[in-house]
Write a protein that holds these residues in place. Structure first.
Motif, mmCIF file in Angstrom:
data_model
loop_
_atom_site.group_PDB
_atom_site.id
_atom_site.type_symbol
_atom_site.label_atom_id
_atom_site.label_comp_id
_atom_site.label_asym_id
_atom_site.label_seq_id
_atom_site.Cartn_x
_atom_site.Cartn_y
_atom_site.Cartn_z
ATOM 1 N N LYS A 144 7.621 1.021 5.691
ATOM 2 C CA LYS A 144 8.971 0.348 5.273
ATOM 3 C C LYS A 144 9.745 1.327 4.230
ATOM 4 C CE LYS A 144 7.304 -3.290 7.088
ATOM 5 N NZ LYS A 144 7.883 -3.926 8.121
ATOM 6 N N SER A 145 9.091 2.488 3.990
ATOM 7 C CA SER A 145 9.926 3.192 2.989
ATOM 8 C C SER A 145 9.087 4.821 3.102
ATOM 9 C CB SER A 145 10.286 2.701 1.894
ATOM 10 O OG SER A 145 9.162 2.737 0.844
ATOM 11 N N PHE A 146 10.163 5.556 2.871
ATOM 12 C CA PHE A 146 9.567 6.927 2.517
ATOM 13 C C PHE A 146 10.487 7.725 1.661
ATOM 14 C CE2 PHE A 146 10.328 11.474 3.630
ATOM 15 C CZ PHE A 146 9.103 11.745 3.761
ATOM 16 N N HIS A 147 9.758 8.226 0.730
ATOM 17 C CA HIS A 147 10.383 9.164 -0.414
ATOM 18 C C HIS A 147 9.747 10.476 -0.569
ATOM 19 C CE1 HIS A 147 11.144 5.027 -1.759
ATOM 20 N NE2 HIS A 147 12.188 5.505 -2.052
ATOM 21 N N TRP A 148 10.396 11.260 -1.019
ATOM 22 C CA TRP A 148 9.786 12.825 -1.329
ATOM 23 C C TRP A 148 10.474 13.567 -2.157
ATOM 24 C CZ3 TRP A 148 11.642 17.595 -0.602
ATOM 25 C CH2 TRP A 148 13.014 17.904 -0.198
ATOM 26 N N LYS A 153 -3.478 0.808 -3.479
ATOM 27 C CA LYS A 153 -2.606 -0.430 -3.778
ATOM 28 C C LYS A 153 -2.117 -0.451 -5.245
ATOM 29 C CE LYS A 153 -4.872 -3.612 -0.526
ATOM 30 N NZ LYS A 153 -5.015 -4.812 -0.471
ATOM 31 N N PRO A 154 -0.767 -0.371 -5.601
ATOM 32 C CA PRO A 154 -0.207 -0.536 -6.726
ATOM 33 C C PRO A 154 -0.624 -1.651 -7.481
ATOM 34 C CG PRO A 154 1.491 -0.214 -4.935
ATOM 35 C CD PRO A 154 0.254 -0.513 -4.425
ATOM 36 N N THR A 155 -0.921 -1.338 -8.789
ATOM 37 C CA THR A 155 -1.172 -2.514 -9.881
ATOM 38 C C THR A 155 0.114 -2.728 -10.840
ATOM 39 O OG1 THR A 155 -3.480 -2.111 -9.412
ATOM 40 C CG2 THR A 155 -2.854 -3.324 -11.406
ATOM 41 N N ILE A 156 0.425 -3.877 -11.216
ATOM 42 C CA ILE A 156 1.423 -4.006 -11.964
ATOM 43 C C ILE A 156 0.915 -4.414 -13.574
ATOM 44 C CG2 ILE A 156 3.273 -5.535 -12.600
ATOM 45 C CD1 ILE A 156 3.576 -6.285 -9.616
ATOM 46 N N VAL A 157 1.154 -3.738 -14.461
ATOM 47 C CA VAL A 157 0.702 -3.825 -15.828
ATOM 48 C C VAL A 157 1.619 -4.835 -16.426
ATOM 49 C CG1 VAL A 157 -0.095 -3.003 -17.811
ATOM 50 C CG2 VAL A 157 -0.756 -1.771 -15.693
ATOM 51 N N PHE A 213 4.985 13.508 -0.736
ATOM 52 C CA PHE A 213 5.486 12.618 0.240
ATOM 53 C C PHE A 213 4.901 11.069 0.101
ATOM 54 C CE2 PHE A 213 5.349 16.677 2.011
ATOM 55 C CZ PHE A 213 6.784 17.043 2.318
ATOM 56 N N GLU A 214 5.693 10.114 -0.227
ATOM 57 C CA GLU A 214 5.155 8.767 -0.382
ATOM 58 C C GLU A 214 5.712 7.879 0.611
ATOM 59 O OE1 GLU A 214 4.463 6.448 -4.512
ATOM 60 O OE2 GLU A 214 6.838 6.032 -3.606
ATOM 61 N N SER A 215 5.043 7.199 1.191
ATOM 62 C CA SER A 215 5.212 5.905 2.151
ATOM 63 C C SER A 215 4.953 4.786 1.526
ATOM 64 C CB SER A 215 4.826 6.133 3.535
ATOM 65 O OG SER A 215 5.241 7.592 3.960
ATOM 66 N N THR A 216 5.517 3.477 2.070
ATOM 67 C CA THR A 216 4.998 2.299 1.537
ATOM 68 C C THR A 216 5.108 1.435 2.550
ATOM 69 O OG1 THR A 216 6.342 2.400 -0.555
ATOM 70 C CG2 THR A 216 5.667 0.081 0.192
ATOM 71 N N PHE A 217 3.931 0.813 2.687
ATOM 72 C CA PHE A 217 3.408 -0.152 3.883
ATOM 73 C C PHE A 217 3.251 -1.571 3.041
ATOM 74 C CE2 PHE A 217 2.553 4.160 4.904
ATOM 75 C CZ PHE A 217 2.815 4.194 6.263
ATOM 76 N N VAL A 257 0.852 -1.220 -0.092
ATOM 77 C CA VAL A 257 0.103 -0.066 -0.088
ATOM 78 C C VAL A 257 0.821 1.147 -0.013
ATOM 79 C CG1 VAL A 257 -1.718 1.398 1.292
ATOM 80 C CG2 VAL A 257 -1.758 -0.954 1.215
ATOM 81 N N LYS A 258 0.833 2.204 -0.855
ATOM 82 C CA LYS A 258 1.370 3.368 -1.044
ATOM 83 C C LYS A 258 0.273 4.475 -0.088
ATOM 84 C CE LYS A 258 4.770 2.106 -3.411
ATOM 85 N NZ LYS A 258 6.150 2.043 -3.141
#
Length: 109
Positions: free
Chosen positions: A43-47, A103-107, A64-68, A8-9
């Motif tokens: 789990k991670s953080f980007h900005w 929730k990211p989707t992979i294409v 700001f983006e965090s990953t869970f 989850v982002k």
């Protein structure tokens, strides 16, 4: 298309108030990044800042983006005392904010 397993982002689009100094913004970003060390489900953080040539940012300047690993992890993060304390401080310096979890989707082609 395939949903990325459990990820989850958590995305925050922000516009700081005009009177918030660059030094204060830097301090707030460091505090946000430090939540990775304080809140186990994070789990991670980007900005970054907006660099779009389309000029459709509606005044939002920072992303700001965090990953869970799960939606439950996001809920744990939101309720965690370290996040609550930081969020109260952070939000008081913002003029505008949008928060989206997805929730990211992979294409696969």
């Amino acid at each position: 298309m395939e949903e990325a397993k459990g990820l989850v982002k958590h995305v925050v689009l922000a516009k700081f108030k005009d009177d918030v100094s660059p030094q204060k913004i830097e301090e707030l970003i460091k505090g946000y990044a430090n939540l990775v060390n304080l809140v186990p489900p994070m789990k991670s953080f980007h900005w970054g800042t907006d660099v779009s040539a389309e000029n459709m940012h509606e005044g939002f300047t920072h992303i700001f983006e965090s990953t869970f690993e799960s939606t439950e992890g996001v809920a744990e993060y939101v309720a965690h005392p370290a996040h609550v304390e930081f969020a109260n401080l952070f939000l008081s310096h913002l003029d505008k904010v949008i928060i989206v979890d997805y929730k990211p989707t992979i294409v696969r082609l």
